[in-house]
Design an enzyme around this catalytic site. Structure first.
Site, PDB file in Angstrom:
ATOM      1  N   TRP A  36      -6.142  11.868   4.660  1.00 25.82           N
ATOM      2  CA  TRP A  36      -5.827  12.365   3.316  1.00 25.82           C
ATOM      3  C   TRP A  36      -4.447  11.910   2.849  1.00 25.82           C
ATOM      4  CZ3 TRP A  36      -7.849  18.006   2.222  1.00 25.82           C
ATOM      5  CH2 TRP A  36      -9.179  18.106   2.599  1.00 25.82           C
ATOM      6  N   THR A  69      -7.903   6.009  10.930  1.00 19.40           N
ATOM      7  CA  THR A  69      -8.310   7.072  10.014  1.00 19.40           C
ATOM      8  C   THR A  69      -9.122   8.164  10.679  1.00 19.40           C
ATOM      9  OG1 THR A  69      -9.676   7.487   8.037  1.00 19.40           O
ATOM     10  CG2 THR A  69     -10.315   5.652   9.413  1.00 19.40           C
ATOM     11  N   ASP A  70      -9.101   9.343  10.081  1.00 23.71           N
ATOM     12  CA  ASP A  70      -9.960  10.443  10.501  1.00 23.71           C
ATOM     13  C   ASP A  70     -11.437  10.138  10.276  1.00 23.71           C
ATOM     14  OD1 ASP A  70      -8.991  10.780   7.628  1.00 23.71           O
ATOM     15  OD2 ASP A  70     -10.688  12.166   7.640  1.00 23.71           O
ATOM     16  N   LEU A 125       1.370   3.662   2.438  1.00 20.62           N
ATOM     17  CA  LEU A 125       2.201   3.741   3.641  1.00 20.62           C
ATOM     18  C   LEU A 125       3.124   2.543   3.735  1.00 20.62           C
ATOM     19  CD1 LEU A 125       3.022   5.006   6.329  1.00 20.62           C
ATOM     20  CD2 LEU A 125       1.055   3.860   7.387  1.00 20.62           C
ATOM     21  N   GLY A 131       0.820  -1.197   0.000  1.00 20.20           N
ATOM     22  CA  GLY A 131       0.000   0.000   0.000  1.00 20.20           C
ATOM     23  C   GLY A 131       0.857   1.252   0.000  1.00 20.20           C
ATOM     24  N   ALA A 153      -5.465  -2.317   5.037  1.00 20.62           N
ATOM     25  CA  ALA A 153      -6.846  -1.922   5.303  1.00 20.62           C
ATOM     26  C   ALA A 153      -7.677  -2.091   4.042  1.00 20.62           C
ATOM     27  CB  ALA A 153      -6.926  -0.473   5.778  1.00 20.62           C
ATOM     28  N   TYR A 154      -8.976  -2.220   4.237  1.00 24.22           N
ATOM     29  CA  TYR A 154      -9.933  -2.095   3.140  1.00 24.22           C
ATOM     30  C   TYR A 154     -10.241  -0.609   3.047  1.00 24.22           C
ATOM     31  CZ  TYR A 154     -14.227  -2.685   0.391  1.00 24.22           C
ATOM     32  OH  TYR A 154     -15.188  -2.619  -0.574  1.00 24.22           O
ATOM     33  N   THR A 155      -9.833   0.042   1.954  1.00 18.12           N
ATOM     34  CA  THR A 155      -9.927   1.507   1.875  1.00 18.12           C
ATOM     35  C   THR A 155     -10.818   2.009   0.740  1.00 18.12           C
ATOM     36  OG1 THR A 155      -7.917   1.573   0.518  1.00 18.12           O
ATOM     37  CG2 THR A 155      -7.649   1.853   2.907  1.00 18.12           C
ATOM     38  N   TYR A 175     -16.889   2.432   5.850  1.00 19.02           N
ATOM     39  CA  TYR A 175     -15.440   2.387   6.039  1.00 19.02           C
ATOM     40  C   TYR A 175     -15.069   2.896   7.426  1.00 19.02           C
ATOM     41  CZ  TYR A 175     -10.592   3.970   5.736  1.00 19.02           C
ATOM     42  OH  TYR A 175      -9.269   4.206   5.999  1.00 19.02           O
TER      43      TYR A 175
END
Length: 294
Positions: A157, A108-109, A18, A16, A67-69, A132
């Protein structure tokens, strides 16, 4: 002389955005025995095998960057998103607690509803407004319940020269379109994945381990429209940008309107210095242009 044994770091989600940045940095370091796994080597859907597979590596550190994004697709695929973002993470937390292994998991935010007017703090109540975000919030809750010694890092982001993201989409569209409409009523802080990766490595290097939830994003905040304008300005595209409200784009999943994260906790605890988004965008674009020749 006693031989120094390097701690083993297991990076999950190594392909991914990151994960790719972390892999590049870990590969340069001589402090760790690093192992990288992706969805082909470590399928998170196979819950019943996760703990046994983790035990094969016997890591001292697990970094979960998987992650599932697919935010919109998650609205129709709750079970799969929940499997990866919640139930698989729970298995990691259980293993890490039993094996006295340090776990860092990325969140995540989107666990917040976006209704704040000041930066979100780690102890603000979560209230996700899409699937999500709900599955990521469930993953956080499972980690806290199963492994109070774990670290959770929320970010927002995310972009990188690796993978798919807003910056690379803008580069492609600005090169081929005369005009683009960009949402201007969603505000947040872009995060250059390389900066976050450097922060995580510095946390490992510090030998300090303070469990809990932390926030990391680049300094400063702006809307998607102004972020696109900065990309345009940096690479001198001629494309005309038009600001529009979120209502102009009908998406399956609702997005938070305000995603700015308070980063004071991670800075004070680990002494991490966080670059401003403008500096980081310039660095990413410079890296991207050097790789692609654009």
């Amino acid at each position: 002389m006693e031989e120094f044994i390097k701690p083993t770091v297991l990076l999950i989600g190594s392909k991914g955005q990151l994960g790719s940045e972390l892999k590049a940095l870990l590969a340069e370091s001589d402090k760790y025995n690093s192992i990288y796994v992706d969805r082909t080597l470590f399928p998170l859907e196979e819950l019943e095998h996760i703990q046994e597979r983790l035990s094969r590596f016997s890591p001292q550190f697990i970094i979960n960057a998987a992650a599932y994004t697919a935010v919109d697709k998650a609205e129709e695929e709750f079970e799969l998103a929940n499997l990866i973002n919640h139930l698989a993470v729970k298995e990691m937390a259980i293993y890490a607690e039993r094996a006295s292994c340090h776990l860092i998991s990325i969140s995540t935010d989107y666990v917040f509803d976006g209704h704040n007017t000041s930066p979100w703090k780690e102890d603000d109540p979560v209230n996700p407004i899409n699937v999500y975000g709900k599955t990521k919030a469930l993953g956080e809750k499972a980690i806290i319940q199963e492994n109070p010694n774990a670290i959770i890092i929320r970010t927002s982001w995310v972009y990188s020269s690796y993978g798919s993201n807003f910056v690379k989409t803008m580069l492609r569209l600005m090169a081929s379109k005369e005009e683009l409409s960009i949402v201007d009523d969603q505000v947040g802080s872009p995060t250059y994945a390389k900066d976050l990766a450097l922060g995580i490595i510095s946390m490992l290097d510090s030998k300090i381990w303070v469990p809990g939830i932390y926030h990391y994003a680049n300094e400063g905040h702006l809307s998607w429209f102004y972020f696109a304008a900065a990309i345009k300005e940096e690479l001198k595209f001629d494309c005309i940008l038009k600001p529009v409200p979120s209502s102009a784009y009908k998406t399956a999943a609702e997005r938070p309107k305000y995603s700015v994260l308070d980063k004071s906790k991670i800075k004070s605890t680990f002494g991490i210095q966080i670059p401003h988004w403008e500096t980081s965008l310039k660095n990413m674009l410079a890296d991207w242009t050097s790789k692609t020749g654009l």
